[in-house]
Design an enzyme around this catalytic site. Structure first.
Site, PDB file in Angstrom:
ATOM      1  N   HIS B 197      -1.449   3.746  -7.932  1.00 41.73           N
ATOM      2  CA  HIS B 197      -1.932   4.831  -7.088  1.00 41.73           C
ATOM      3  C   HIS B 197      -2.889   5.779  -7.778  1.00 41.73           C
ATOM      4  CE1 HIS B 197      -0.521   4.782  -3.002  1.00 41.73           C
ATOM      5  NE2 HIS B 197       0.310   3.866  -3.462  1.00 41.73           N
ATOM      6  N   ARG B 304      -4.174   6.722   4.917  1.00 45.81           N
ATOM      7  CA  ARG B 304      -2.796   6.721   4.402  1.00 45.81           C
ATOM      8  C   ARG B 304      -2.203   8.100   4.658  1.00 45.81           C
ATOM      9  NH1 ARG B 304      -5.701   3.793  -0.090  1.00 45.81           N
ATOM     10  NH2 ARG B 304      -4.914   1.670  -0.065  1.00 45.81           N
ATOM     11  N   ARG B 340      -2.492   5.048   9.587  1.00 48.69           N
ATOM     12  CA  ARG B 340      -1.280   4.293   9.310  1.00 48.69           C
ATOM     13  C   ARG B 340      -0.117   5.282   9.349  1.00 48.69           C
ATOM     14  NH1 ARG B 340      -0.668   1.564   3.547  1.00 48.69           N
ATOM     15  NH2 ARG B 340      -0.276   3.709   2.941  1.00 48.69           N
ATOM     16  N   GLU B 439       1.476  -7.354   5.331  1.00 52.15           N
ATOM     17  CA  GLU B 439       1.582  -7.115   3.887  1.00 52.15           C
ATOM     18  C   GLU B 439       2.834  -7.716   3.258  1.00 52.15           C
ATOM     19  OE1 GLU B 439       1.618  -2.890   3.147  1.00 52.15           O
ATOM     20  OE2 GLU B 439       2.696  -2.491   4.996  1.00 52.15           O
ATOM     21  N   ASN B 462      -2.819  -5.330  -1.338  1.00 50.72           N
ATOM     22  CA  ASN B 462      -2.062  -4.869  -2.509  1.00 50.72           C
ATOM     23  C   ASN B 462      -0.600  -5.280  -2.418  1.00 50.72           C
ATOM     24  OD1 ASN B 462      -4.464  -3.614  -2.808  1.00 50.72           O
ATOM     25  ND2 ASN B 462      -3.655  -1.552  -3.070  1.00 50.72           N
ATOM     26  N   ASP B 463       0.029  -4.924  -1.295  1.00 49.66           N
ATOM     27  CA  ASP B 463       1.435  -5.250  -1.141  1.00 49.66           C
ATOM     28  C   ASP B 463       1.637  -6.734  -0.872  1.00 49.66           C
ATOM     29  OD1 ASP B 463       2.681  -2.940  -1.781  1.00 49.66           O
ATOM     30  OD2 ASP B 463       2.785  -2.163   0.261  1.00 49.66           O
ATOM     31  N   ARG B 473       2.688  -4.451  -9.702  1.00 46.09           N
ATOM     32  CA  ARG B 473       1.335  -4.279 -10.231  1.00 46.09           C
ATOM     33  C   ARG B 473       1.225  -3.155 -11.249  1.00 46.09           C
ATOM     34  NH1 ARG B 473       0.098  -2.325  -4.168  1.00 46.09           N
ATOM     35  NH2 ARG B 473       0.004  -0.106  -4.535  1.00 46.09           N
ATOM     36  N   CYS B 510      -7.750  -4.425   4.178  1.00 45.48           N
ATOM     37  CA  CYS B 510      -7.875  -3.040   3.733  1.00 45.48           C
ATOM     38  C   CYS B 510      -7.311  -2.790   2.341  1.00 45.48           C
ATOM     39  CB  CYS B 510      -7.216  -2.098   4.726  1.00 45.48           C
ATOM     40  SG  CYS B 510      -5.439  -2.275   4.771  1.00 45.48           S
TER      41      CYS B 510
END
Lengths: 89, 590
Positions: B197, B304, B340, B439, B462-463, B473, B510
């Site tokens: 992040h 987000r 989201r 995801e 990512n997920d 990660r 995304c």
């Protein structure tokens, strides 16, 4: 044994951090109790925090008193340091 | 180049490009909620010993740094360290703290805090002007001692100087969010990977950032001047004037390049054979809107929304949320904003919510699971979104859906909210599109069924990668396994895309994968028409897309999908991109 003397700080920044650090390191080499006076304020020369709160700027007059078995030697050493303007470049 | 200075350099993984020259600020893990308690007579000795041992450990820590430095003659730093030593040995701090423990019967942390604050205030009030700055150094020492008393705790950012380079072992998303309220010049993190992040946020804000920079926080000192090179993952300590000049030049050069890219932002992302790709932005913070527009994004593909909930003393009210959403929708109009719903849990927690400690937070109560459990919070957010929907174009996206029942339940709640708004005579756009985040591998497998429930898919790579390859990660030991070009991932992307096409719903990618120059061509080649990425990557992506044909990209992907290992695909991608962009080598680095 007791020795004391007055000095005028001639170095550029007075008793700033680096100068104070030098003084503490020097004072720690002696067993005497060494006190720095600025007017009514006093500071233990072996405590950097004490010295910093004195806020002794350039041209301040300070009094150094040394009390103990090596009072004279310690005063001489401190006098040297102050006269050499704390070895500032 | 100065050899001495070079040997002090630190290396890590550059995850947000750019150069910054500034003062270091080392974040020590300290606790806001300083433990304060009274002790009895019997505990005085052990408490005093605990304090003295913390002092000793802090001294040892400083000594270690000093030893390292002496070899390279970092005179300025050694002077600072000398002072640190003297303060740690200082009678006044030591004796007064012990006195407080003995006479006031308080614990070591409290006693230290009391006396250190007293000294600090005295320094600030009576010290000479240049001494006031020393109060910061003194705080640093205080924190170091406290750190040894407490073990690990939260980071504190009070006293954060402006334009500093922040150095920390690790920053939670909450801490990062808290940090960016200050103007900072760069970030250096000891752990983490390029998709952590901190990395995402620093890219979003355009601040150079280096992760996996081992021992940065124990080697670097607050207050020293350093150069951070986020492009190459390098930190230069004790830089010579020559180096500073050199890097300042590079900084200007980067800036000029960016300007060239930015000139093309008004052009559309269209391949040479006229395939139109929509490039939208990922957003975490409202402050990014300006940059999103400047970089030529065609809307927000992923907002987000949890950042409005984090680091708040209490939950935001419906009205507060409504105002923020309204503002975002208005400023992005005529483009669409995809919000989201709360993705809380995992590594992002609410300070206002009493969490139970989970042994496996990535697989725990998070995202849609949290919202379905805490229906009241979920409803507040949905109400605010719907009410804001009249002020622009809104899409609602539900995260971490792994089975049909979840999306059906989410839709039910959305309908309840709509009913309520109707009854209250509150207006909203009844045609707001809803979508699910793809995801987790299970959602890929049931993509055909999911596609019949929603208006769009959004693939959160990512997920998806984390859950498919079972790799955290941000764990530097297994980070290497995090490979977007793993054949399994590519096949999942294709499978999801096929399901979306079959049911005529729209789909975008995304995750961070969408912004990486290495992957963009493959995604275009697969047939994706919308990519959502951090705003800063958009101009580059646009330039890449504008210089190829869809046919070329398709051919590349068809070759790649036949390869069997991630390394083979990766090498293939690299060689192809180097070939295609031979004249623009910076396209991969900028």
């Amino acid at each position: 044994m007791h020795s004391e003397k007055e000095f005028i700080l001639k170095n550029k920044l007075g008793l700033h951090v680096r100068a104070a650090a030098q003084l503490v390191k020097l004072a720690n080499r002696f067993s005497s109790q060494i006190t720095i006076y600025k007017g009514n304020l006093k500071a233990d020369a072996k405590s950097i925090l004490d010295l910093l709160t004195l806020a002794a700027a350039k041209n301040t007059t300070i009094k150094v008193t040394c009390q103990g078995s090596d009072a004279k030697d310690s005063l001489n050493a401190i006098e040297n340091l102050i006269k050499n303007e704390f070895h500032e470049v | 180049m100065n050899k001495k200075a070079k040997s002090l350099d630190l290396h890590g993984i550059g995850c947000s490009p750019g150069i910054y020259i500034g003062k270091a600020y080392v974040v020590k893990k300290t606790n806001y909620n300083l433990p304060r308690y009274w002790i009895n007579n019997k505990e005085i000795t052990s408490e005093t010993e605990r304090f003295l041992s913390a002092l000793e450990k802090a001294s040892e820590e400083i000594e270690k740094i000093q030893e390292k430095l002496c070899k390279f003659e970092g005179r300025e730093q050694i002077n600072i360290l000398d002072t640190y030593h003297l303060i740690l040995q200082d009678k006044r701090l030591r004796e007064n703290t012990i006195k407080s423990i003995k006479e006031e019967h308080i614990n070591a942390e409290w006693a230290l805090y009391k006396n250190a604050e007293k000294i600090k205030n005295h320094l600030i009030q009576h010290g000479m002007s240049h001494l006031k700055e020393r109060a910061n150094e003194f705080s640093d020492i205080q924190e170091r001692i406290l750190c040894h008393l407490l073990g690990k705790n939260k980071a504190s950012f009070t006293n954060l100087p402006k334009n500093c380079i922040v150095i920390a072992h690790d920053l939670s998303p909450a801490e990062t969010a808290q940090l960016i309220k200050y103007n900072i010049g760069g970030m250096i993190i000891e752990v983490g990977g390029t998709t952590s992040h901190t990395a995402i946020i620093s890219r979003a804000l355009g601040i150079p950032c280096i992760v996996a920079c081992h021992q940065a926080s124990s080697t670097l000192l607050s207050g020293e001047t350093i150069i951070i090179d986020g492009t190459h993952g390098k930190v230069i300590t004790d830089p010579s004037e020559m180096l500073i000049e050199e890097f300042t030049k590079q900084q200007h050069h980067d800036f000029e390049l960016k300007k060239i890219f930015l000139k093309e932002t008004h052009l559309s992302a269209e391949t040479k054979d006229h395939h139109r790709i929509h490039l939208t932005a990922n957003m975490e913070l409202i402050e990014e809107i300006q940059s999103i527009k400047e970089n030529g994004a065609e809307g927000i593909g992923l907002y987000r929304s949890e950042f409005l909930f984090m680091n708040q003393k209490k939950l935001p009210t419906e009205n507060e949320l409504f105002k923020s959403y309204q503002m975002i929708l208005k400023s992005i109009y005529p483009y669409t904003v995809t919000i989201r719903t709360l993705d809380i849990g995992g590594d992002k927690v609410l300070t206002t919510y009493p969490y139970e400690k989970e042994t496996n937070p990535a697989l725990g109560l998070r995202a849609i699971r949290f919202c379905l459990k805490e229906k009241a919070i979920f409803k507040i957010q949905l109400r605010a979104m719907l009410r804001a929907s009249l002020y622009g174009k809104l899409k609602i996206l539900f995260p971490l859906i792994c089975e049909l029942e979840e999306i059906r339940r989410a839709k039910e709640i959305l309908n309840e909210v709509k009913e309520e708004l109707y009854r209250e005579d509150n207006h909203f756009d009844n045609n707001v599109k809803i979508g699910v985040m793809i995801e987790v591998p299970s959602s890929v497998m049931i993509a055909n069924e999911l596609a019949q429930e929603v208006d769009f898919f959004s693939i959160g790579t990512n997920d998806l990668i984390q859950y498919s390859l079972a790799v955290d990660r941000s764990n530097e030991n297994v980070d290497y396994l995090y490979r977007p070009l793993h054949p399994a991932i590519l096949r999942m992307l294709v499978q999801t895309l096929d399901a979306a096409k079959k049911h005529h719903i729209s789909i975008n990618v995304c995750g961070e994968m969408a912004s990486d120059p290495l992957y963009i061509l493959f995604l275009v080649g697969m047939g994706f028409q919308e990519l959502s990425m951090n705003a800063l990557s958009i101009p580059r992506a646009k330039r890449m897309i504008r210089s190829i044909t869809q046919k070329q990209a398709k051919k590349l992907f068809q070759t790649a999908i036949k390869l069997t290992t991630a390394s083979e695909i990766n090498n293939f991608a690299k060689s192809q991109i180097n070939k295609l962009f031979a004249k623009e080598p910076y396209i991969l680095t900028l």
